[in-house]
Design a protein around this motif. Sequence first.
Motif, PDB file in Angstrom:
ATOM      1  N   ARG A  12       0.836  -1.214   0.000  1.00 46.76           N
ATOM      2  CA  ARG A  12       0.000   0.000   0.000  1.00 46.76           C
ATOM      3  C   ARG A  12       0.864   1.255   0.000  1.00 46.76           C
ATOM      4  N   LYS A  13       1.942   1.225   0.766  1.00 45.16           N
ATOM      5  CA  LYS A  13       2.834   2.379   0.836  1.00 45.16           C
ATOM      6  C   LYS A  13       3.522   2.617  -0.501  1.00 45.16           C
ATOM      7  N   LEU A  14       3.992   1.550  -1.118  1.00 48.36           N
ATOM      8  CA  LEU A  14       4.636   1.670  -2.426  1.00 48.36           C
ATOM      9  C   LEU A  14       3.650   2.227  -3.457  1.00 48.36           C
ATOM     10  N   ALA A  15       2.416   1.745  -3.406  1.00 50.23           N
ATOM     11  CA  ALA A  15       1.391   2.200  -4.341  1.00 50.23           C
ATOM     12  C   ALA A  15       1.085   3.681  -4.153  1.00 50.23           C
ATOM     13  N   LYS A  16       1.018   4.107  -2.898  1.00 54.28           N
ATOM     14  CA  LYS A  16       0.731   5.511  -2.611  1.00 54.28           C
ATOM     15  C   LYS A  16       1.842   6.419  -3.126  1.00 54.28           C
ATOM     16  N   LEU A  17       3.095   5.985  -2.947  1.00 50.30           N
ATOM     17  CA  LEU A  17       4.240   6.795  -3.357  1.00 50.30           C
ATOM     18  C   LEU A  17       4.425   6.841  -4.871  1.00 50.30           C
ATOM     19  N   THR A  18       3.831   5.878  -5.577  1.00 54.12           N
ATOM     20  CA  THR A  18       4.019   5.798  -7.023  1.00 54.12           C
ATOM     21  C   THR A  18       2.733   5.993  -7.813  1.00 54.12           C
ATOM     22  N   ASP A  19       1.633   6.237  -7.109  1.00 52.45           N
ATOM     23  CA  ASP A  19       0.329   6.406  -7.748  1.00 52.45           C
ATOM     24  C   ASP A  19      -0.013   5.183  -8.592  1.00 52.45           C
ATOM     25  N   THR A  20       0.103   4.022  -7.949  1.00 53.33           N
ATOM     26  CA  THR A  20      -0.187   2.748  -8.618  1.00 53.33           C
ATOM     27  C   THR A  20      -1.146   1.935  -7.749  1.00 53.33           C
ATOM     28  N   ASP A  21      -1.431   0.709  -8.175  1.00 53.85           N
ATOM     29  CA  ASP A  21      -2.327  -0.183  -7.446  1.00 53.85           C
ATOM     30  C   ASP A  21      -1.501  -1.126  -6.575  1.00 53.85           C
ATOM     31  N   PRO A  22      -1.828  -1.278  -5.285  1.00 52.56           N
ATOM     32  CA  PRO A  22      -1.074  -2.189  -4.413  1.00 52.56           C
ATOM     33  C   PRO A  22      -1.024  -3.623  -4.942  1.00 52.56           C
ATOM     34  N   ASN A  23      -2.063  -4.023  -5.679  1.00 54.15           N
ATOM     35  CA  ASN A  23      -2.125  -5.391  -6.187  1.00 54.15           C
ATOM     36  C   ASN A  23      -1.104  -5.661  -7.291  1.00 54.15           C
ATOM     37  N   ASP A  24      -0.484  -4.614  -7.807  1.00 57.53           N
ATOM     38  CA  ASP A  24       0.512  -4.776  -8.873  1.00 57.53           C
ATOM     39  C   ASP A  24       1.939  -4.840  -8.323  1.00 57.53           C
ATOM     40  N   VAL A 158      19.506   3.608  -1.459  1.00 55.84           N
ATOM     41  CA  VAL A 158      19.133   4.913  -0.908  1.00 55.84           C
ATOM     42  C   VAL A 158      18.519   4.825   0.484  1.00 55.84           C
ATOM     43  N   LEU A 159      17.874   3.695   0.792  1.00 56.42           N
ATOM     44  CA  LEU A 159      17.216   3.556   2.092  1.00 56.42           C
ATOM     45  C   LEU A 159      18.166   2.867   3.064  1.00 56.42           C
ATOM     46  N   THR A 160      18.957   3.645   3.748  1.00 59.67           N
ATOM     47  CA  THR A 160      20.039   3.106   4.571  1.00 59.67           C
ATOM     48  C   THR A 160      19.551   2.364   5.810  1.00 59.67           C
ATOM     49  N   THR A 161      18.306   2.600   6.239  1.00 61.57           N
ATOM     50  CA  THR A 161      17.820   1.908   7.438  1.00 61.57           C
ATOM     51  C   THR A 161      17.332   0.497   7.119  1.00 61.57           C
ATOM     52  N   VAL A 257      11.774  -7.930   7.839  1.00 58.48           N
ATOM     53  CA  VAL A 257      12.172  -7.125   6.682  1.00 58.48           C
ATOM     54  C   VAL A 257      11.060  -6.166   6.279  1.00 58.48           C
ATOM     55  N   ASN A 258       9.823  -6.627   6.305  1.00 55.93           N
ATOM     56  CA  ASN A 258       8.702  -5.745   5.964  1.00 55.93           C
ATOM     57  C   ASN A 258       8.653  -4.527   6.876  1.00 55.93           C
ATOM     58  N   GLU A 259       8.851  -4.748   8.165  1.00 64.72           N
ATOM     59  CA  GLU A 259       8.822  -3.636   9.112  1.00 64.72           C
ATOM     60  C   GLU A 259       9.945  -2.646   8.847  1.00 64.72           C
ATOM     61  N   LYS A 260      11.119  -3.148   8.478  1.00 71.05           N
ATOM     62  CA  LYS A 260      12.238  -2.268   8.141  1.00 71.05           C
ATOM     63  C   LYS A 260      11.950  -1.494   6.846  1.00 71.05           C
ATOM     64  N   MET A 261      11.311  -2.152   5.900  1.00 70.47           N
ATOM     65  CA  MET A 261      10.945  -1.479   4.659  1.00 70.47           C
ATOM     66  C   MET A 261       9.955  -0.354   4.919  1.00 70.47           C
ATOM     67  N   LEU A 262       8.974  -0.618   5.768  1.00 72.91           N
ATOM     68  CA  LEU A 262       7.996   0.416   6.116  1.00 72.91           C
ATOM     69  C   LEU A 262       8.660   1.589   6.817  1.00 72.91           C
ATOM     70  N   GLU A 263       9.578   1.275   7.728  1.00 74.88           N
ATOM     71  CA  GLU A 263      10.312   2.326   8.432  1.00 74.88           C
ATOM     72  C   GLU A 263      11.089   3.198   7.441  1.00 74.88           C
ATOM     73  N   SER A 264      11.739   2.548   6.484  1.00 76.14           N
ATOM     74  CA  SER A 264      12.512   3.286   5.491  1.00 76.14           C
ATOM     75  C   SER A 264      11.626   4.143   4.598  1.00 76.14           C
ATOM     76  N   LEU A 265      10.518   3.570   4.157  1.00 75.89           N
ATOM     77  CA  LEU A 265       9.625   4.309   3.265  1.00 75.89           C
ATOM     78  C   LEU A 265       9.017   5.530   3.948  1.00 75.89           C
ATOM     79  N   LYS A 267      10.544   7.464   5.784  1.00 72.40           N
ATOM     80  CA  LYS A 267      11.585   8.502   5.795  1.00 72.40           C
ATOM     81  C   LYS A 267      12.057   8.860   4.392  1.00 72.40           C
ATOM     82  N   LEU A 268      11.416   8.292   3.384  1.00 70.20           N
ATOM     83  CA  LEU A 268      11.912   8.440   2.014  1.00 70.20           C
ATOM     84  C   LEU A 268      11.877   9.889   1.526  1.00 70.20           C
ATOM     85  N   LYS A 269      10.819  10.619   1.855  1.00 68.16           N
ATOM     86  CA  LYS A 269      10.707  11.999   1.384  1.00 68.16           C
ATOM     87  C   LYS A 269      11.880  12.841   1.883  1.00 68.16           C
TER      88      LYS A 269
END
Length: 386
Positions: A12-24, A158-161, A257-265, A267-269
């Motif tokens: 969902r986070k990736l989709a929001k940041l890229t204006d795409t569908d989470p299912n993709d 780019v996402l060092t965390t 890993v998912n939790e770390k990815m969410l944490e990184s995302l 802080k992405l902005k």
Amino acid sequence: MSFEESSKAVRRKLAKLTDTDPNDWYLCMKARFGMACVFNALRDIKSYGEVITTPYTCITSINPILTSGLKPVYADIDPEFLSTTSVKSALVHPKTLAIVMQHTLGMIGDKTKLAKFAADRNLLLVEDAAHCVTRMARSKSGKILADISVHSFGVEKVLTTSKFGGAIYVNPELKKKNKELYEQICVKLGQLKEPDHFLGFRVRTYRFHNGVLQRMPKAIKPGFRSLQIKLGLLEPAIYPFEQDGQQDAPKNTNNYVNEKMLESLSKLKMNYMRREANVELYNKHMSSKHFKNVTSLNEPLLAYPILFKDQKKAQAAYEMLSASGYFIRRWYDPLIYPGPKSTKRYYYNPESVPVAEDISKRVLCLPTDLPAIETQKIIKLISQDA
């Protein structure tokens, strides 16, 4: 949060940041695993074929081609983007199946010409966005150009965390062009299993074991690192066997890993804002008679590339900045970094890519994730013409 819940949250986070569908979106432990699924699907349908790519890259982006039973064919790079922005028609024949469109260090630029080239020849366009997670090549109207887009949360990205994790975007438009391939790719990505306890342990303890390694005296680091790997304590960025065209079987992420990815995302902005500001500082204030700035675009780059007049000057600058305490990269020296044990195994002929061969020996990549005051110090150090 369960594994299923955290996976959905990342998509969902990736989709929001890229204006795409989470299912993709599909997740994997390493981006190379997702690439392997894509090329395996291509092989299952076509049995054999070739993938046009670049040698100005990491070996882990070539191995998924090799392990799938396909053959990499190397196109030369554009010196303004350090990537392939156009392909000679002579490289394409009936067995050509795909083109890898890499955004080296996060330099995207205009890739519409390459996308049209692939579309006109019905070639799968795989976007390597490992250096610019959530940033994708688009048309002027905002349409995503690639059929497949590969993103990485791994080591030295780019996402060092986040030290592990990959995400694959499967463009739904591919279903209209090649329904069988679209479905095969989605099935393979969707069937990835969570890592076993041993890999899970190495992932969770990576920071600790890597920290121990970094505190070791320089003379014994290589031996200690090899011991850590043999004992199953350290999951390295690149295994020794990966320099011989091999790769582990693809795995999914896990909850950690998912939790770390969410944490990184989350802080992405701010991450990209800092990088873009540093790139602007380099563009505005850094110059020397010894080198030229590769880019003038203010993009949030993973690292800022400069090109020296010769290899000797590049090495001298590398040693000077390293001695001053800065982490400087020599991407990609050697090509197919950190270099294959056998170029024959990789079907690589240096004479076919003279621009990439030349640039790899003269390039230096400066950090973009430091406070502005540190970037200014680097500019002062490297801009001296003495």
